[in-house]
Design an enzyme around this catalytic site. Structure first.
Site, PDB file in Angstrom:
ATOM      1  N   GLU A 259     -13.557 -26.237-107.263  1.00 60.71           N
ATOM      2  CA  GLU A 259     -12.353 -25.407-107.147  1.00 60.71           C
ATOM      3  C   GLU A 259     -11.192 -26.229-106.588  1.00 60.71           C
ATOM      4  O   GLU A 259     -10.730 -25.964-105.497  1.00 60.71           O
ATOM      5  CB  GLU A 259     -12.655 -24.203-106.260  1.00 60.71           C
ATOM      6  CG  GLU A 259     -13.400 -24.626-105.011  1.00 60.71           C
ATOM      7  CD  GLU A 259     -13.928 -23.493-104.184  1.00 60.71           C
ATOM      8  OE1 GLU A 259     -14.342 -22.488-104.769  1.00 60.71           O
ATOM      9  OE2 GLU A 259     -13.912 -23.629-102.961  1.00 60.71           O
ATOM     10  N   PRO A 260     -10.725 -27.183-107.351  1.00 61.27           N
ATOM     11  CA  PRO A 260      -9.646 -28.038-106.853  1.00 61.27           C
ATOM     12  C   PRO A 260      -8.266 -27.401-107.001  1.00 61.27           C
ATOM     13  O   PRO A 260      -8.006 -26.682-107.968  1.00 61.27           O
ATOM     14  CB  PRO A 260      -9.736 -29.279-107.749  1.00 61.27           C
ATOM     15  CG  PRO A 260     -10.598 -28.904-108.892  1.00 61.27           C
ATOM     16  CD  PRO A 260     -11.117 -27.535-108.713  1.00 61.27           C
ATOM     17  N   CYS A 328      18.436 -24.836 -89.117  1.00 62.99           N
ATOM     18  CA  CYS A 328      18.802 -24.990 -87.719  1.00 62.99           C
ATOM     19  C   CYS A 328      17.540 -25.079 -86.876  1.00 62.99           C
ATOM     20  O   CYS A 328      17.102 -24.113 -86.257  1.00 62.99           O
ATOM     21  CB  CYS A 328      19.711 -23.864 -87.279  1.00 62.99           C
ATOM     22  SG  CYS A 328      21.281 -24.009 -88.109  1.00 62.99           S
TER      23      CYS A 328
HETATM   24  C1  PLP Z   1      -7.694 -24.237-100.605  1.00 66.00           C
HETATM   25  C2  PLP Z   1      -9.027 -24.194-101.138  1.00 66.00           C
HETATM   26  C3  PLP Z   1      -9.401 -25.059-102.179  1.00 66.00           C
HETATM   27  C4  PLP Z   1      -8.508 -26.109-102.763  1.00 66.00           C
HETATM   28  O1  PLP Z   1      -8.442 -27.247-101.965  1.00 66.00           O
HETATM   29  P1  PLP Z   1      -7.658 -28.552-102.463  1.00 66.00           P
HETATM   30  O2  PLP Z   1      -7.701 -29.483-101.330  1.00 66.00           O
HETATM   31  O3  PLP Z   1      -6.266 -28.114-102.801  1.00 66.00           O
HETATM   32  O4  PLP Z   1      -8.333 -29.051-103.659  1.00 66.00           O
HETATM   33  C5  PLP Z   1     -10.675 -24.908-102.671  1.00 66.00           C
HETATM   34  N1  PLP Z   1     -11.532 -23.992-102.187  1.00 66.00           N
HETATM   35  C6  PLP Z   1     -11.196 -23.152-101.189  1.00 66.00           C
HETATM   36  C7  PLP Z   1     -12.183 -22.154-100.701  1.00 66.00           C
HETATM   37  C8  PLP Z   1      -9.955 -23.234-100.629  1.00 66.00           C
HETATM   38  O5  PLP Z   1      -9.633 -22.412 -99.623  1.00 66.00           O
END
Ligand code: PLP
Length: 402
Positions: A259-260, A328
């Site tokens: 899940e990137p 500011c």
């Molecule tokens: C934010 C998040 C990601 C993505 O992380 P990256 O560093 O942007 O790849 C993946 N999994 C979960 C559960 C997240 O909270």
């Protein structure tokens, strides 16, 4: 993207403006899929929170991507963008049972990261298969702001609580169909990732009904030339081998999921700002742009060093500048940075502005959030208008009493 194209976009849509290169998003997606091409079932779930514009989500949908979501609103965005609920995973932290139930009712895969909600959800909905988020207690990177795998982290169910976890599953008769970890952003070392994966494999053996294993993300992208980045190809080779071997032992072909966020969109983004004032003090030359941490907070929040280029004068003589905003408040984007000579009115381009930039923007100082443009097949498409004064007033209620 070429400087001239970016300058034209700044001219046409005004500044500040976020620009995303669709081609870069597509090529990063393909790079990750081909690094894992020897995995029989691969699922890439794009982390919506990195960049959640609906047109970007639609682009990911067209690539066959799934979505990783952390709020019911992100789920709704994903559904609106055309994703099948089955291709969405909900990986929240600390949200209410009610929100989880609502998302589950939409047909979205639920990922639960604490034992209290797991027990409550399992007791009420034993027939809904659930993924569990494990905390393997592995430090990824060195920055505790973005490292979420350490012992005191609020994320995930500790591997030391597996016995209690198993008891809850047994008592509620719920089904665990997935197992997940996300050790945080910025993995510096593939070996650390593989080490955490071993813990996930060990944990997986306790659950006979798995359909997928989700290895999260945290892939590092370069912020400047020569910067370290996760070697996705090497990780692909090593993890594929290990994963396929595990599936054999487990007796079933599981789906390998990632899940990137950052990896897929960071480098696609360019944030264009205009220099309002060049100000010389006794010690520093400041370039003040028409933006601030209301639009791009990562340098102040995480100390991230976005490359800044003066695209109006790319061949000019280099000088040292502190690039600051118009808020500011101390809003330093870069200190003592070598940039080609800046004149008032020049356009400064911030790189790596695709992930966690627009999505973290606010209306602080009652400023508008900027426009977003998607560069797709040689054309600039406006995918979000700049806000207007009506947006600032929206939902505010003027009391008649005064
Ligand atoms: C934010 C998040 C990601 C993505 O992380 P990256 O560093 O942007 O790849 C993946 N999994 C979960 C559960 C997240 O909270």
């Amino acid at each position: 993207m070429e400087n001239n194209t970016l300058l034209k976009i700044a001219e046409e849509f005004g500044s500040p403006v976020y620009v995303y290169d669709a081609e870069k998003i597509v090529s990063q997606y393909k790079r990750l899929s081909s690094a894992f091409s020897k995995v029989k079932k691969l699922k890439i779930n794009y982390a919506t929170k990195a960049l959640s514009n609906i047109s970007v989500l639609k682009l990911f949908n067209s690539l066959g991507s799934g979505l990783d979501t952390v709020s019911i609103q992100e789920v709704q965005l994903g559904l609106k963008a055309g994703f099948n609920p089955k291709d969405i995973i909900f990986t929240p932290n600390g949200v209410s049972l009610k929100e989880i139930e609502e998302v589950s009712a939409m047909g979205v895969q639920i990922n639960i990261d604490n034992l209290s909600i797991l027990e409550q959800f399992g007791a009420k909905h034993p027939k809904v298969p659930v993924c569990i988020r494990i905390n393997p207690h592995v430090m990824a990177g060195g920055n505790t702001n973005i490292s979420v795998g350490h012992i005191d982290s609020k994320f995930g169910i500790s591997i030391h609580q597996i016995p209690l976890l198993l008891r809850i599953v047994e008592n509620t008769k719920m089904t665990i169909n997935g197992i997940h970890m996300h050790t945080g952003s910025d993995i510096l070392d593939i070996d650390v990732f593989l080490y955490a994966s071993e813990i996930l494999f060990d944990t997986a053996k306790h659950f006979p009904d798995l359909e997928f294993m989700d290895f999260g993300s945290g892939f590092k992208v370069p912020y400047s030339k020569g910067d370290i980045e996760t070697n996705i190809e090497e990780l692909g080779e090593k993890l594929t081998k290990r994963f396929n071997q595990f599936c054999k032992e487990y007796g079933k072909t599981l789906t390998l999921a990632f899940e990137p966020g950052k990896f897929l969109v960071s480098e696609s983004g360019f944030f264009l700002t205009k220099v309002n004032v060049v100000k010389q003090t006794t010690s520093t030359v400041f370039a003040q742009v028409d933006s601030g941490f209301n639009h791009l907070i990562r340098p102040m929040l995480y100390g991230s060093k976005h490359e800044i280029e003066n695209i109006s004068n790319p061949a000019g003589r280099e000088r040292f500048y502190s690039v600051v905003g118009y808020i500011c408040e101390t809003d330093t984007f870069a200190n003592n940075r070598r940039i080609t000579e800046i004149s008032e009115g020049d356009i400064l381009c911030f790189k790596n502005a695709g992930a966690y930039c627009f999505t973290m923007a606010s209306n602080y100082n009652s400023r508008y959030r900027p426009a977003e443009v998607l560069w797709y097949k040689g054309k600039a498409h406006l995918i979000r208008k700049q806000e207007s004064f009506e947006d600032i007033l929206r939902n505010q209620i003027e009391l008649e009493a005064f």
